[in-house]
Write a protein that holds these residues in place. Structure first.
Motif, mmCIF file in Angstrom:
data_model
loop_
_atom_site.group_PDB
_atom_site.id
_atom_site.type_symbol
_atom_site.label_atom_id
_atom_site.label_comp_id
_atom_site.label_asym_id
_atom_site.label_seq_id
_atom_site.Cartn_x
_atom_site.Cartn_y
_atom_site.Cartn_z
ATOM 1 N N PHE A 40 0.820 -1.208 0.000
ATOM 2 C CA PHE A 40 0.000 0.000 0.000
ATOM 3 C C PHE A 40 0.856 1.261 0.000
ATOM 4 O O PHE A 40 0.545 2.241 -0.694
ATOM 5 C CB PHE A 40 -0.918 0.019 1.233
ATOM 6 N N LEU A 57 -2.372 5.973 6.067
ATOM 7 C CA LEU A 57 -3.398 5.427 5.186
ATOM 8 C C LEU A 57 -3.155 3.940 4.923
ATOM 9 O O LEU A 57 -4.100 3.151 4.875
ATOM 10 C CB LEU A 57 -3.410 6.200 3.861
ATOM 11 N N SER A 58 -1.899 3.557 4.775
ATOM 12 C CA SER A 58 -1.556 2.155 4.557
ATOM 13 C C SER A 58 -1.922 1.305 5.773
ATOM 14 O O SER A 58 -2.464 0.207 5.645
ATOM 15 C CB SER A 58 -0.064 2.025 4.261
ATOM 16 N N THR A 61 -5.900 1.166 6.182
ATOM 17 C CA THR A 61 -6.521 0.342 5.146
ATOM 18 C C THR A 61 -6.208 -1.129 5.361
ATOM 19 O O THR A 61 -7.063 -2.000 5.159
ATOM 20 C CB THR A 61 -6.042 0.793 3.753
ATOM 21 N N SER A 217 -11.939 7.620 0.482
ATOM 22 C CA SER A 217 -11.321 7.423 1.793
ATOM 23 C C SER A 217 -12.202 8.020 2.879
ATOM 24 O O SER A 217 -12.791 9.088 2.707
ATOM 25 C CB SER A 217 -9.938 8.086 1.848
ATOM 26 N N ILE A 221 -8.793 5.225 5.987
ATOM 27 C CA ILE A 221 -9.239 3.981 5.343
ATOM 28 C C ILE A 221 -9.597 4.295 3.896
ATOM 29 O O ILE A 221 -10.435 5.162 3.639
ATOM 30 C CB ILE A 221 -10.474 3.375 6.040
ATOM 31 N N ASN A 222 -8.980 3.596 2.953
ATOM 32 C CA ASN A 222 -9.337 3.750 1.550
ATOM 33 C C ASN A 222 -10.213 2.573 1.144
ATOM 34 O O ASN A 222 -9.749 1.433 1.047
ATOM 35 C CB ASN A 222 -8.103 3.813 0.659
ATOM 36 N N TRP A 223 -11.480 2.857 0.912
ATOM 37 C CA TRP A 223 -12.452 1.789 0.684
ATOM 38 C C TRP A 223 -12.320 1.145 -0.684
ATOM 39 O O TRP A 223 -12.759 0.002 -0.889
ATOM 40 C CB TRP A 223 -13.864 2.335 0.880
ATOM 41 N N VAL A 226 -9.902 -1.568 -0.083
ATOM 42 C CA VAL A 226 -10.573 -2.573 0.751
ATOM 43 C C VAL A 226 -11.483 -3.449 -0.096
ATOM 44 O O VAL A 226 -11.464 -4.679 -0.002
ATOM 45 C CB VAL A 226 -11.382 -1.882 1.869
#
Length: 273
Positions: A40, A57-58, A61, A217, A221-223, A226
């Motif tokens: 990520f 963020l990594s 997520t 995001s 969390i970047n959906w 995901v």
């Protein structure tokens, strides 16, 4: 944002990482985060995410993806009767408490600091697994309640700062007190559940309103990532659990240790450069 033709190799890399993460979740009870976080970090960099928020963020997520992966891995191990449910019940408060504290710290730490934490812990645990000796014991059984609660909180803190499911640390803890590696692996999948759920909430909260996050995001969390990786990791976690029970203790330790060294060196390289 780069055109799709340039992003395609990285989408493929994410899919491959998801496959490996699913297998490792079942084999080592680690939730796959040790694979996903470095992947990520680099993919988000290609997409133009600022370095100041890229590591957070990594981590966030990764923990979001670990939620369903850990649940499915835990269910697969529990069917085999290898999970120490008493230990998990004693950590229902301790582990989530540590994970929430980690999310608070991560929201305020620099990207380089978080990468250094990840690399140092991974390298230390790798050498412990590779050079493990039967004589390396802290006791014949797990410590009592006060010490055990402190260990659970510590596992939550360190795992939350690494974006992993806690298996890395729980495996070491349990085996140092004479528990079989297969029981440690099975129990670690349950620890991953206790870490990933509060970790997801903590990283969402910690990243609300932060500038520079990519589309899709919520907090850290970047959906989109995901949604791409969860189906892959879920489908392969049970296969990883089967492989774990087919391998010897020493094979699991050496394989896990080599994997951690490679991840650690990769992160040290990003700090130096």
């Amino acid at each position: 944002m780069p055109p799709f033709s340039e992003l395609l190799p990285f989408v493929v890399a994410l899919a491959a990482a998801g496959a490996l993460a699913g297998l490792l979740a079942g084999m080592f009870g680690i939730g796959g985060g040790a694979v996903l976080v470095p992947i990520f970090f680099h993919v988000f960099g290609i997409l133009g995410v600022p370095e100041e928020v890229r590591m957070q963020l990594s981590l966030g997520t990764s923990l979001a993806i670990i939620v369903p992966t850990s649940i499915r891995s835990f269910m697969a191990h529990r069917k085999r009767g290898a999970v120490d449910t008493a230990l998990l019940k004693g950590w229902i408060i301790a582990v989530p408490l540590g994970t929430l504290a980690a999310a608070y710290v991560a929201a305020r730490a620099s990207s380089a600091e978080l990468r250094a934490i990840f690399a140092i812990i991974a390298l230390a645990l790798a050498f412990r697994m590779i050079f493990n000796r039967a004589s390396w014991r802290l006791g014949t059984d797990l410590p009592g309640r006060p010490a055990r609660f402190a260990v659970g909180t510590g596992i939550g803190i360190l795992s939350g700062l690494m974006g992993i499911g806690g298996g890395v640390l729980n495996n070491t803890f349990m085996t140092l007190y004479g528990r079989p590696i297969h029981q440690a692996v099975a129990t670690s999948s349950g620890v991953g559940v206790l870490i990933s759920l509060p970790g997801l909430a903590g990283y969402v909260w910690g990243g609300l309103g932060v500038y520079g996050l990519p589309p899709f995001s919520t907090g850290y969390i970047n959906w989109l990532a995901v949604a791409l990786l969860i189906p892959i990791t879920l489908s392969l976690a049970p296969l990883g659990a089967q492989l774990a029970h087919a391998m010897s203790k020493r094979q699991l330790e050496i394989g896990f240790g080599i994997f951690l060294i490679l991840v650690s060196l990769q992160f040290f390289a990003t700090i130096i450069v």
